[in-house]
Design an enzyme around this catalytic site. Sequence first.
Site, PDB file in Angstrom:
ATOM      1  N   ASP A 201     -45.763 -18.805  22.205  1.00 16.56           N
ATOM      2  CA  ASP A 201     -44.237 -19.137  22.835  1.00 16.56           C
ATOM      3  C   ASP A 201     -43.493 -20.187  21.328  1.00 16.56           C
ATOM      4  O   ASP A 201     -42.480 -19.953  21.316  1.00 16.56           O
ATOM      5  CB  ASP A 201     -43.930 -19.556  23.456  1.00 16.56           C
ATOM      6  CG  ASP A 201     -44.066 -18.794  24.709  1.00 16.56           C
ATOM      7  OD1 ASP A 201     -44.980 -19.077  25.984  1.00 16.56           O
ATOM      8  OD2 ASP A 201     -44.593 -17.626  24.170  1.00 16.56           O
TER       9      ASP A 201
ATOM     10  N   ARG B  74     -41.113 -15.701  25.783  1.00 17.96           N
ATOM     11  CA  ARG B  74     -40.838 -16.284  27.073  1.00 17.96           C
ATOM     12  C   ARG B  74     -39.967 -16.475  26.837  1.00 17.96           C
ATOM     13  O   ARG B  74     -38.945 -15.281  26.785  1.00 17.96           O
ATOM     14  CB  ARG B  74     -41.579 -17.685  27.514  1.00 17.96           C
ATOM     15  CG  ARG B  74     -41.276 -17.758  29.203  1.00 17.96           C
ATOM     16  CD  ARG B  74     -41.710 -19.087  29.758  1.00 17.96           C
ATOM     17  NE  ARG B  74     -43.144 -19.129  29.649  1.00 17.96           N
ATOM     18  CZ  ARG B  74     -44.229 -18.971  30.530  1.00 17.96           C
ATOM     19  NH1 ARG B  74     -43.450 -17.968  31.388  1.00 17.96           N
ATOM     20  NH2 ARG B  74     -45.586 -17.788  30.181  1.00 17.96           N
TER      21      ARG B  74
HETATM   22  O1  F6P Z   1     -45.851 -18.456  27.605  1.00 17.65           O
HETATM   23  C1  F6P Z   1     -47.057 -17.030  27.042  1.00 17.65           C
HETATM   24  C2  F6P Z   1     -47.065 -16.309  26.788  1.00 17.65           C
HETATM   25  O2  F6P Z   1     -47.557 -15.321  26.682  1.00 17.65           O
HETATM   26  C3  F6P Z   1     -45.492 -15.789  27.362  1.00 17.65           C
HETATM   27  O3  F6P Z   1     -45.388 -15.358  25.721  1.00 17.65           O
HETATM   28  C4  F6P Z   1     -45.075 -14.617  28.654  1.00 17.65           C
HETATM   29  O4  F6P Z   1     -43.505 -13.859  28.688  1.00 17.65           O
HETATM   30  C5  F6P Z   1     -46.006 -15.197  29.307  1.00 17.65           C
HETATM   31  O5  F6P Z   1     -46.866 -16.022  28.573  1.00 17.65           O
HETATM   32  C6  F6P Z   1     -47.109 -14.227  30.010  1.00 17.65           C
HETATM   33  O6  F6P Z   1     -46.794 -14.528  31.547  1.00 17.65           O
HETATM   34  P1  F6P Z   1     -49.001 -13.849  32.371  1.00 17.65           P
HETATM   35  O7  F6P Z   1     -49.986 -13.913  30.834  1.00 17.65           O
HETATM   36  O8  F6P Z   1     -48.277 -15.021  33.024  1.00 17.65           O
HETATM   37  O9  F6P Z   1     -48.515 -12.650  31.803  1.00 17.65           O
END
Ligand code: F6P
Length: 327
Positions: free
Chosen positions: A131, A175
């Site tokens: 991010d 995010r």
């Molecule tokens: O924080 C890294 C990230 O890839 C964000 O860009 C994204 O919104 C989130 O993690 C997704 O989280 P998860 O892998 O728990 O679905």
Amino acid sequence: MSGIRKIGVFTSGGDAPGMNACIRAVVRTAVFMGIEVVGIRKGYQGMLDSDFWDMDARSVGNIIHLGGTILKTARCLEFKTDEGTEKAYNNLKSKGIDALVAIGGDGTARGAERLSSRFDIPIMCIPGTIDNDLYGSDFTLGFDTATNTVIEAIDKIRDTAASHNRLFFVEVMGRDSGCIALRSGIAGGAEAVLLPERETAIDELIEKLSLDARNKKTSSIVIVAEGDKSGGAYQLAKRVTEKFDFYDVKVTILGHLQRGGSPSSFDRVLASRLGFAAVKGLIVGNSRQMVGLRGNSVVMTPLGEALNFTHFKLEEDLMEMVSVLSI
Ligand code: F6P
């Protein structure tokens, strides 16, 4: 000198390309300095489970080019409780771990600050998240690779958009940060980029797309950061189509493929620099620091400070360039 004899290293939160290169740098720097290293699997959950791996230089052979993390990662709510934090600390002490290197994002750093402020254990944090939303480093591990992944996808979408005279809305991760969207939008030649950091003006977007159409643009690509306030690419495409039907409109959500892939050379070098510096920092007695890159220098930022600031503002010149370079 700190007298540290055994370092624990772990990855936590969303995985990011470059984490393995960083683990490798931490392990090999420690071994080179005569310090034992314990890998902690699945981040803070592994501390609670005493899921430990005695590592040596060979443990991290042939991983510099691998995406993901050989130590696995997880999100752990139990650690956030007082009992959980104490249990984690006691397990670390039972293993003889007397310092930690945490590789992860905002949640990882908050957990590290929690642990190290309550208990006597030095800890260094390395910003590992695609991010690019952590204060204390111009770039976080994985951001460059993720942006390259998005650009590869945009280039493929551009082929079919141009063949069919289509408008594509491409949603990217990040995010609440627009860093991936902004840089991939510039590098991918997008007509517009919608960012969480800026109010989305639908009418302004439609005016831009209409002008492009009048200027004989037969296809367009709009990058939508997942944190944009317009409700995501599908909602945005619906709202635009209601007012502007010149193009056949399609939507692509890139999703988790942005998290994988072999780390770029930039991320491999960044990972190696920060892992190397984190161990050296522990050896000379540093603790509760975010290790990062500012300009082309490795710097340390106190965790308390790093966690109190959001990432630097998006570059104004890049935001201005999007509309100028896409005429
Ligand atoms: O924080 C890294 C990230 O890839 C964000 O860009 C994204 O919104 C989130 O993690 C997704 O989280 P998860 O892998 O728990 O679905």
